[in-house]
Enzyme design. Sequence first.
Site, PDB file in Angstrom:
ATOM      1  N   TYR A  18      15.604 -18.010  37.210  1.00  0.00           N
ATOM      2  CA  TYR A  18      16.136 -16.824  36.536  1.00  0.00           C
ATOM      3  C   TYR A  18      15.905 -16.937  35.027  1.00  0.00           C
ATOM      4  CZ  TYR A  18      19.373 -13.094  35.225  1.00  0.00           C
ATOM      5  OH  TYR A  18      19.922 -11.950  34.703  1.00  0.00           O
ATOM      6  N   HIS A  22      13.305 -14.676  32.497  1.00  0.00           N
ATOM      7  CA  HIS A  22      13.791 -13.965  31.308  1.00  0.00           C
ATOM      8  C   HIS A  22      13.168 -14.513  30.022  1.00  0.00           C
ATOM      9  CE1 HIS A  22      16.567 -12.166  34.135  1.00  0.00           C
ATOM     10  NE2 HIS A  22      16.793 -11.250  33.209  1.00  0.00           N
ATOM     11  N   TYR A  41      20.667  -7.345  23.669  1.00  0.00           N
ATOM     12  CA  TYR A  41      20.937  -7.645  25.077  1.00  0.00           C
ATOM     13  C   TYR A  41      21.003  -9.161  25.252  1.00  0.00           C
ATOM     14  CZ  TYR A  41      20.472  -6.481  30.127  1.00  0.00           C
ATOM     15  OH  TYR A  41      20.680  -6.292  31.471  1.00  0.00           O
ATOM     16  N   TRP A  76      10.782  -4.738  38.237  1.00  0.00           N
ATOM     17  CA  TRP A  76      11.566  -5.902  37.808  1.00  0.00           C
ATOM     18  C   TRP A  76      12.642  -6.225  38.848  1.00  0.00           C
ATOM     19  CZ3 TRP A  76      11.213  -9.733  34.422  1.00  0.00           C
ATOM     20  CH2 TRP A  76      12.354 -10.486  34.137  1.00  0.00           C
ATOM     21  N   TRP A  77      13.366  -5.184  39.264  1.00  0.00           N
ATOM     22  CA  TRP A  77      14.410  -5.411  40.264  1.00  0.00           C
ATOM     23  C   TRP A  77      13.833  -6.031  41.529  1.00  0.00           C
ATOM     24  CZ3 TRP A  77      17.443  -0.144  40.176  1.00  0.00           C
ATOM     25  CH2 TRP A  77      18.235  -0.090  39.025  1.00  0.00           C
TER      26      TRP A  77
END
Length: 104
Positions: A18, A22, A41, A76-77
């Site tokens: 993860y 990112h 963000y 992306w999801w």
Amino acid sequence: MIRKAFKMKLYPGKEAEYKRRHDQLWPEMEQMIHDYGGHEYSIFLDPETLTLFAVLEIEDEARWAASAETEICQKWWASMVELMETHPDNSPVSIDLVPVFYLK
């Protein structure tokens, strides 16, 4: 700006992947976030519970919500399904948090 915070959940053993994804955020995804009014963000991980805590600033709720319909967001999801809890449409299971304190 509107400050939003929410939590999500990783699957066990997926923390490093993860973070890697990112750290290498697709430029098109970064651009989409900015194009739809997202700024500042951040995502934090509680390693004991695998809970992700995200906070960001947005310019407009409706504009930000529309970002979910973009092709890049959908892509992306789909790429994150194996790493975290998701809904049938691949969107992350995300729980909005209620603001209770802010010190500027």
